[in-house]
Design a protein around this motif. Structure first.
Motif, mmCIF file in Angstrom:
data_model
loop_
_atom_site.group_PDB
_atom_site.id
_atom_site.type_symbol
_atom_site.label_atom_id
_atom_site.label_comp_id
_atom_site.label_asym_id
_atom_site.label_seq_id
_atom_site.Cartn_x
_atom_site.Cartn_y
_atom_site.Cartn_z
ATOM 1 N N ILE A 169 0.855 -1.056 -0.002
ATOM 2 C CA ILE A 169 0.072 0.055 -0.030
ATOM 3 C C ILE A 169 1.107 1.366 -0.164
ATOM 4 N N PHE A 229 -5.611 3.507 6.216
ATOM 5 C CA PHE A 229 -5.737 1.987 6.043
ATOM 6 C C PHE A 229 -5.283 1.388 7.370
ATOM 7 N N ALA A 275 -5.581 0.040 -3.678
ATOM 8 C CA ALA A 275 -5.187 1.205 -3.075
ATOM 9 C C ALA A 275 -5.179 2.499 -3.888
#
Length: 172
Positions: free
Chosen positions: A36, A90, A167
């Motif tokens: 990510i 996240f 993402a």
């Protein structure tokens, strides 16, 4: 400029892996968290407990189950005091008994989520996102929620394209 935070808990050592126990040097969730970061940038924050879980996988999951049943808030080595500077967060963890490890909730409950965009990320061996999104909705009051991502733990190392694509899309 949009700023991202990737909060994660990950287990190294013995892990359940396609029906058996395998010892891994880097946890599956840490690998996904780094994917990510590589895709969209941002700061990594690792959740680390003061009391370590047992090295034996089966003992560890028993400890995790006990924590879940009493809704324990495990003490952490360090805490984030605020997330004011971030737009997107996240929240990454392994799916233990259908949700995040209790240590994740220890951290999340300390923060002001107003106006933050939050995405659930779970590594798992068959349970997908479990109840992670529902649980984040309860804890992250005032947040906006993006779609979550479930990554099969044993496939984590090969999931970079899938993770990066998701993402980029979820923060757009």
């Amino acid at each position: 400029m949009v700023k991202n935070l990737i909060i994660y808990y990950s287990r190294k050592g013995q892990n359940y892996w396609n029906g058996s126990i395998k010892t891994i040097e880097k946890g599956n969730t840490e690998i996904v968290a780094e994917f990510i970061q590589n895709a969209v940038g941002g700061d990594l924050f690792e959740i680390e407990t003061v009391r370590e879980y047992d090295a034996d996988y089966y003992k560890c999951i028993d400890e995790a189950k006990d924590e879940l049943h009493v809704n324990e808030r495990t003490e952490l080595k360090k805490y984030l005091d605020n997330i004011d500077e971030y737009d997107n967060v996240f929240v990454c963890g392994p799916c233990w008994w259908g949700t995040y490890p209790m240590a994740m909730f220890t951290q999340l409950e300390r923060l002001d989520w107003s106006g933050k965009k939050v995405m659930a990320v779970m590594t798992h061996e068959g349970s997908g996102l479990g109840s992670s999104e529902r649980d984040l909705n309860k804890i992250c009051k005032g947040a906006i929620f993006g779609s979550g991502l479930a990554v099969h733990g044993a496939d984590s190392a090969g999931s970079e394209n899938k993770v990066a694509s998701w993402a980029k899309k979820v923060i757009a």
